[in-house]
Structures are given as structure tokens and as C-alpha cells.
Design a protein around this motif. Sequence first.
Motif, PDB file in Angstrom:
ATOM      1  N   LEU A  23      78.510  24.011  10.437  1.00  0.00           N
ATOM      2  CA  LEU A  23      79.732  23.552   9.789  1.00  0.00           C
ATOM      3  C   LEU A  23      79.464  23.092   8.369  1.00  0.00           C
ATOM      4  N   SER A  24      78.361  23.510   7.802  1.00  0.00           N
ATOM      5  CA  SER A  24      77.999  23.128   6.442  1.00  0.00           C
ATOM      6  C   SER A  24      78.603  24.108   5.457  1.00  0.00           C
ATOM      7  N   THR A  25      79.164  23.572   4.398  1.00  0.00           N
ATOM      8  CA  THR A  25      79.740  24.442   3.374  1.00  0.00           C
ATOM      9  C   THR A  25      78.677  24.990   2.431  1.00  0.00           C
ATOM     10  N   ALA A  26      77.467  24.395   2.455  1.00  0.00           N
ATOM     11  CA  ALA A  26      76.443  24.789   1.486  1.00  0.00           C
ATOM     12  C   ALA A  26      75.209  25.432   2.113  1.00  0.00           C
ATOM     13  N   ALA A  27      74.947  25.203   3.371  1.00  0.00           N
ATOM     14  CA  ALA A  27      73.713  25.703   3.985  1.00  0.00           C
ATOM     15  C   ALA A  27      73.881  27.137   4.479  1.00  0.00           C
ATOM     16  N   LYS A  28      72.786  27.863   4.454  1.00  0.00           N
ATOM     17  CA  LYS A  28      72.785  29.234   4.971  1.00  0.00           C
ATOM     18  C   LYS A  28      72.924  29.200   6.497  1.00  0.00           C
ATOM     19  N   CYS A  29      73.863  29.949   7.013  1.00  0.00           N
ATOM     20  CA  CYS A  29      74.022  30.083   8.454  1.00  0.00           C
ATOM     21  C   CYS A  29      73.092  31.202   8.932  1.00  0.00           C
ATOM     22  N   ASN A  30      72.762  31.182  10.194  1.00  0.00           N
ATOM     23  CA  ASN A  30      71.899  32.210  10.788  1.00  0.00           C
ATOM     24  C   ASN A  30      70.464  32.162  10.265  1.00  0.00           C
ATOM     25  N   GLN A  31      69.985  30.981   9.960  1.00  0.00           N
ATOM     26  CA  GLN A  31      68.627  30.824   9.437  1.00  0.00           C
ATOM     27  C   GLN A  31      67.585  31.463  10.359  1.00  0.00           C
ATOM     28  N   PHE A  32      67.767  31.272  11.675  1.00  0.00           N
ATOM     29  CA  PHE A  32      66.833  31.823  12.654  1.00  0.00           C
ATOM     30  C   PHE A  32      67.604  32.722  13.622  1.00  0.00           C
ATOM     31  N   LYS A  33      68.272  33.727  13.079  1.00  0.00           N
ATOM     32  CA  LYS A  33      69.209  34.539  13.858  1.00  0.00           C
ATOM     33  C   LYS A  33      68.578  35.288  15.022  1.00  0.00           C
ATOM     34  N   ASP A  34      67.282  35.488  14.997  1.00  0.00           N
ATOM     35  CA  ASP A  34      66.626  36.183  16.105  1.00  0.00           C
ATOM     36  C   ASP A  34      66.339  35.265  17.294  1.00  0.00           C
ATOM     37  N   ASP A  35      66.429  33.957  17.073  1.00  0.00           N
ATOM     38  CA  ASP A  35      66.047  32.992  18.109  1.00  0.00           C
ATOM     39  C   ASP A  35      67.199  32.146  18.651  1.00  0.00           C
ATOM     40  N   PHE A  36      68.301  32.063  17.916  1.00  0.00           N
ATOM     41  CA  PHE A  36      69.429  31.233  18.335  1.00  0.00           C
ATOM     42  C   PHE A  36      70.723  32.000  18.105  1.00  0.00           C
TER      43      PHE A  36
END
Length: 134
Positions: free
Chosen positions: A38-51
Motif C-alpha cells: 500500500l506504499s505510494t513510493a515503494a516498488k511492488c513485487n520486490q520478490f515476485k518469485d517468492d511471494f
Amino acid sequence: DYEPVMIKDHPFLYVGSVGASFTYGSLIKAGITHIVDLSTAAKCNQFKDDFEYLCLEDGFHNDDKSLERLDNGVEFVEHVRKKGGKVLSHDWYGTTNSCTLLVGWLMKYEGMGVKEGTALIQKTRPMAQPYVHV
């Protein structure tokens, strides 16, 4: 603030800041399987292969889509609970949007009122300030 924090008596619900969401070892240690960003500034899907992620970067700012986004997030959390997973709800500081989502889930699925849900979240995260006007 680099650790996901479990909500009291809810071993599948976690809250935290962007730091918690980017600390891979802490996510694994907590057993997190899903992340609501829910962050407007952080990259989403940082660890997309694991979560598995739900990216709601617009948060809940009382616009025309806030309730729709909130309901999508609440249903995602319930989906995780039913699957036996663990979900981290985070925004930049882990105080507003992330807590609003968890209060919404507590209201819908546990029948808590706004004050009761907020108090429970604040037992875990005293600085929590969920939006109650959404």
C-alpha cells in the motif's frame, strides 16, 4: 523497522513498513506467503518469485475508488487466511493504509467495530493511525 509484526491473536496477519517488506530474511523467518503493498513510493513485487503480491499503491485516500481498493485488499487477506498463509500489509511507515486494511478485515470477518479493531492493531503497532473516514 525491518521486521513484520504479527497482530495479537492473529498468527496470519502482519503489519510493517516498507523496510519490513524489503527484508527478505525477515519475511521468510515470519513465514510470510503474501504481501499487500500500500506504499505510494515503494516498488511492488520486490520478490515476485517468492511471494504473492497485491499492489494497491493508491491506498485509501477517500476518492471514488477507495472503498473498492479496500474491499479488494480485505478479500485478498481473507483468501490468504483460508489458504493457511500469512500476509504482510505494509505502507511506507506501516501506520496508515496498511493498518486501515487490517482494521477493515477485522470489521468484516470478525465483526469488530472501528475502535475495537484500531485498538487491537495499536496493541501490536502503537503508532498505527488507520484512516477511519474511508
